[in-house]
Design an enzyme around this catalytic site. Structure first.
Site, PDB file in Angstrom:
ATOM      1  CD  GLU A  59      -2.042  -2.300   1.191  1.00 14.40           C
ATOM      2  OE1 GLU A  59      -0.938  -2.691   1.639  1.00 14.40           O
ATOM      3  OE2 GLU A  59      -2.965  -3.079   0.923  1.00 14.40           O
ATOM      4  CG  HIS A 128     -11.361  -7.121   6.541  1.00 17.18           C
ATOM      5  ND1 HIS A 128     -10.275  -7.529   7.257  1.00 17.18           N
ATOM      6  CD2 HIS A 128     -11.071  -7.390   5.236  1.00 17.18           C
ATOM      7  CE1 HIS A 128      -9.367  -8.041   6.423  1.00 17.18           C
ATOM      8  NE2 HIS A 128      -9.828  -7.963   5.196  1.00 17.18           N
TER       9      HIS A 128
HETATM   10  C1  LIG Z   1      -2.550  -4.518   4.168  1.00 11.37           C
HETATM   11  C2  LIG Z   1      -3.502  -5.347   3.400  1.00 11.37           C
HETATM   12  N1  LIG Z   1      -3.617  -5.162   2.077  1.00 11.37           N
HETATM   13  C3  LIG Z   1      -4.462  -5.915   1.347  1.00 11.37           C
HETATM   14  C4  LIG Z   1      -5.216  -6.875   1.951  1.00 11.37           C
HETATM   15  C5  LIG Z   1      -6.189  -7.690   1.125  1.00 11.37           C
HETATM   16  N2  LIG Z   1      -5.722  -9.059   0.989  1.00 11.37           N
HETATM   17  C6  LIG Z   1      -6.193 -10.023   1.798  1.00 11.37           C
HETATM   18  S1  LIG Z   1      -5.483 -11.497   1.487  1.00 11.37           S
HETATM   19  C7  LIG Z   1      -4.510 -10.854   0.295  1.00 11.37           C
HETATM   20  C8  LIG Z   1      -3.541 -11.729  -0.430  1.00 11.37           C
HETATM   21  C9  LIG Z   1      -2.432 -12.192   0.440  1.00 11.37           C
HETATM   22  O1  LIG Z   1      -1.637 -13.074  -0.263  1.00 11.37           O
HETATM   23  P1  LIG Z   1      -0.532 -13.923   0.443  1.00 11.37           P
HETATM   24  O2  LIG Z   1       0.234 -13.086   1.396  1.00 11.37           O
HETATM   25  O3  LIG Z   1       0.239 -14.603  -0.607  1.00 11.37           O
HETATM   26  O4  LIG Z   1      -1.323 -14.983   1.326  1.00 11.37           O
HETATM   27  P2  LIG Z   1      -2.286 -16.157   0.861  1.00 11.37           P
HETATM   28  O5  LIG Z   1      -3.655 -15.580   0.749  1.00 11.37           O
HETATM   29  O6  LIG Z   1      -1.783 -16.676  -0.420  1.00 11.37           O
HETATM   30  O7  LIG Z   1      -2.229 -17.167   1.966  1.00 11.37           O
HETATM   31  C10 LIG Z   1      -4.775  -9.499   0.117  1.00 11.37           C
HETATM   32  C11 LIG Z   1      -4.144  -8.654  -0.881  1.00 11.37           C
HETATM   33  C12 LIG Z   1      -5.094  -7.035   3.348  1.00 11.37           C
HETATM   34  N3  LIG Z   1      -5.827  -7.940   4.008  1.00 11.37           N
HETATM   35  N4  LIG Z   1      -4.224  -6.274   4.044  1.00 11.37           N
END
Ligand SMILES: Cc1ncc(C[n+]2csc(CCOP(=O)(O)OP(=O)(O)O)c2C)c(N)n1
Lengths: 324, 315
Positions: A59, A128
């Protein structure tokens, strides 16, 4: 006029903006190829290629790069998936974006638009669910709006992106897939600011914005059954804020309630009440603020429902205000 | 040897049966909201948690149901939490993405991507003063590796030789976007070198491999050697969240993933070693029966009382 949901109206506005302003860029997490987690940015990548793209989960870099690109002639529209995540990059919004025009004496500008969404939905966790508009409204240099209808979702975004300052457009995910309504899509770029009289009335003025608008209208219906005619004033623009419209309405009805989903202390409702008091509008009863109590937001729907104002609570509180 | 592997199989089946039950309850209605399942990634929590000590602190992500179970949190209060019941681990305040059970050394999921990593540094830092010998384990996804907070946490831990083990679950996707499109160098473990700590890419679908590397990293940490980054390669067999249409998957991808997912792989290995099929299948039945019973008990318990919604904000 085409019938659209709120989410489709946002999408239509983005398409128009990409079409009419070649300097726009649309980016954020999952907004490009997948078209957004709510489908709101669908089709932009296909149609505009590299002007719409996905980013890493970074972000600070998303917002900081938007500030930089905006200083150099682009007009970025970035998405922060949930308003809660904007806190990760608050420095770029508050210390950076908001300062650009002022400190450079107008030689630089940061015409960027941050699209995000906020509020509670059943089962959402505490990270959220927050309503953060007051946080941003405390920061001079930022413009903030919160559309609640498909038409405003379209119009406010078009206005925001045409604005030469940083603007936060705070949407609400409980609205994206709601009712379809006719939306005029080709109209002129509307000026910033302004209030909407969603219902006329003579006994009390209820000022509201965002997803609460629907609940306030429901409450106003119920109050009408009791013989109380509430004037519902929606203020989709919170900065600039149409203080004049609020003063005029409160002056007519003699009573004021402000309803927002955010918690009460330090909420923008306090500012509205202060402006009415400061203007010396004579009121028949002390104004009231209706919002979520000052607490974190629990995940369990039964708990959350007891905290976020609903139509029944708004009806009861306003009835109390009017009947004394 | 097959004893140990049967125990791993049971631990992995408990997680999978839990997740499949959650999926069903989400479809039926008692669970609402956004839920992220870890189906396919079970070997990582199972391998890692077995070698943790009670005083160690585990910080997971929102995809953390498996970590909570592997850390020893009973299934019933977890189901209850997902259904918003008073008997939930957090009395309905946490929900799927924000489980916390400190009494089990499970210091919480986090649904702000990457936010747990600096907090884990603090848990490790506190250990320097309290003499507990605590190691903090921070778990996050591949996408989270791009968060500023994670970079800061890694450098912070490395600079002060804090006892932290960073566990990256690389399932190749961040929500709907492939990690390969979001980084220039796909070997995330290589980033460790920049902070001056060891980094290993390991087979995250093999509980034994995970156990081996986590044990090693814990030992280094306890001896004052500082942090380690473990990039555990895995895949999720399900969508990012329940309801994800998974349009980003390549044709044939799921079939390929199913061939190397941890449970199927361990099952095949056990069969090849001559463990009778009925003994292996009994493990699955046992796990499913346990989870069915826990879910049912949770479902019968009363919902969280709205009158308590304001409690626990201040002392
Ligand atoms: C700071 C922040 N930005 C965006 C999100 C939205 N978001 C939730 S899960 C996710 C993907 C995360 O991917 P990863 O770290 O690879 O974990 P995975 O879901 O694959 O276990 C995103 C972008 C969030 N929860 N927090």
């Amino acid at each position: 006029m085409r019938e659209m949901t709120y989410g489709e109206a946002v999408n239509a506005a983005l398409h128009r903006l990409m079409e009419e302003l070649p300097e726009t860029l649309v980016y954020g997490e999952d907004v490009g190829v997948p078209g957004g987690v709510f489908g709101v940015t669908r089709g932009l990548r296909k149609q505009y290629g590299e002007r719409a793209f996905d980013t890493p989960i970074s972000e600070s870099a998303i917002l900081g790069s938007a500030v930089g690109a905006a200083m150099f002639g682009r007009r970025p529209i970035v998405e922060i998936m949930w308003a809660d995540f904007s806190l990760v990059a608050l420095d770029q919004i508050v210390n950076q974006a908001a300062n650009v025009r002022y400190v450079s004496g107008g030689r630089l500008t940061a015409p960027l638009t941050i699209r995000t969404q906020q509020g509670n939905a059943p089962g959402a966790c505490a990270q959220h669910s927050q309503c953060l508009e007051a946080l941003f409204l405390h920061v001079p240099g930022l413009r903030v709006c919160m559309p609640s209808t498909p038409q405003d979702a379209y119009d406010l975004l078009v206005t925001a992106v045409h604005c030469d300052d940083p603007v936060l457009v705070i949407e609400n995910r409980t609205l994206y897939f709601g009712r379809k309504e006719p939306v005029e899509t080709g109209g002129p770029v509307r000026p910033m600011g302004g209030a909407r009289t969603r219902r006329a009335g003579s006994d009390v003025t209820i000022v509201t914005w965002g997803a609460m608008t629907e609940r306030v209208l429901e409450a106003a219906e119920a109050l009408a059954g009791d013989g109380i005619e509430a004037e519902v004033l929606e203020t989709p623009w919170l900065n600039p804020f149409d203080t004049g419209a609020v003063l005029a309405s409160a002056g007519r009805t003699g009573r004021l309630a402000v309803v927002h989903e955010a918690n009460v202390t330090g909420g923008f409702g306090a500012e509205v009440v202060a402006r009415v008091a400061g203007a010396g509008v004579p009121l028949l009863a002390p104004p009231i603020r209706i919002g979520t109590p000052d607490v974190r937001m629990p995940a369990a729907p039964a708990l959350a429902q007891s905290l976020v104002p609903d139509a029944a609570r708004i009806t009861g509180d306003v009835r109390g205000l009017v009947k004394g | 040897m097959s004893e140990r592997r049967l125990a791993d199989l049971l631990a992995m089946w408990r997680i999978r049966a839990f997740e499949e039950k959650v999926r069903d309850l989400r479809a039926e209605g008692p669970i609402v909201g956004s839920v992220h399942l870890c189906v396919g990634q079970e070997a990582i929590p199972v391998g890692a948690c077995e070698v943790l000590e009670p005083q160690d602190a585990l910080f997971a992500t929102y995809r953390g149901h498996g970590w909570a179970l592997a850390r020893g949190v009973p299934a019933e209060p977890l189901f209850a939490e997902l259904m918003g019941r008073a008997s939930g681990v957090n009395g309905g305040r946490g929900g799927s993405a924000y489980f916390t059970a400190a009494e089990y050394g499970f210091h919480g999921e986090n649904s702000i991507v990457g936010a747990g990593a600096p907090i884990a540094c603090g848990a490790a830092l506190a250990g320097r003063y309290d003499g507990s010998g605590r190691v903090a384990v921070s778990v996050f996804g591949d996408g989270a590796m791009n968060q500023g907070a994670v970079h800061e946490a890694m450098n912070f831990a490395a600079a002060f030789s804090l006892p932290v083990v960073f566990v990256c679950e690389n399932n190749r996707y961040s929500e709907l976007t492939p990690i390969a499109d979001m980084v220039r160098s796909p070997r995330l473990a290589d980033r460790a070198a920049a902070y001056g700590m060891p980094g290993h890419r390991i087979d995250g679908n093999d509980a034994e491999a995970v156990r081996f590397h986590v044990r090693d990293a814990l030992e280094v940490a306890r001896e004052g050697g500082g942090p380690t980054l473990l990039e555990c390669m895995t895949e999720r067999l399900v969508g990012h969240y329940i309801g994800d249409a998974e349009t980003y998957r390549q044709p044939g991808e799921l079939e390929r993933i199913r061939r190397r997912e941890p449970i199927a792989r361990l099952r095949a290995g056990l069969l090849a070693d001559g463990v009778p099929e009925r003994e292996i299948d009994a493990v699955e039945r046992r796990a499913r029966a346990e989870m069915d019973a826990a879910a049912e008990a949770a479902r019968q318990s009363p919902p969280a009382d709205p009158a308590t919604a304001m409690e626990h904000l201040y002392a």
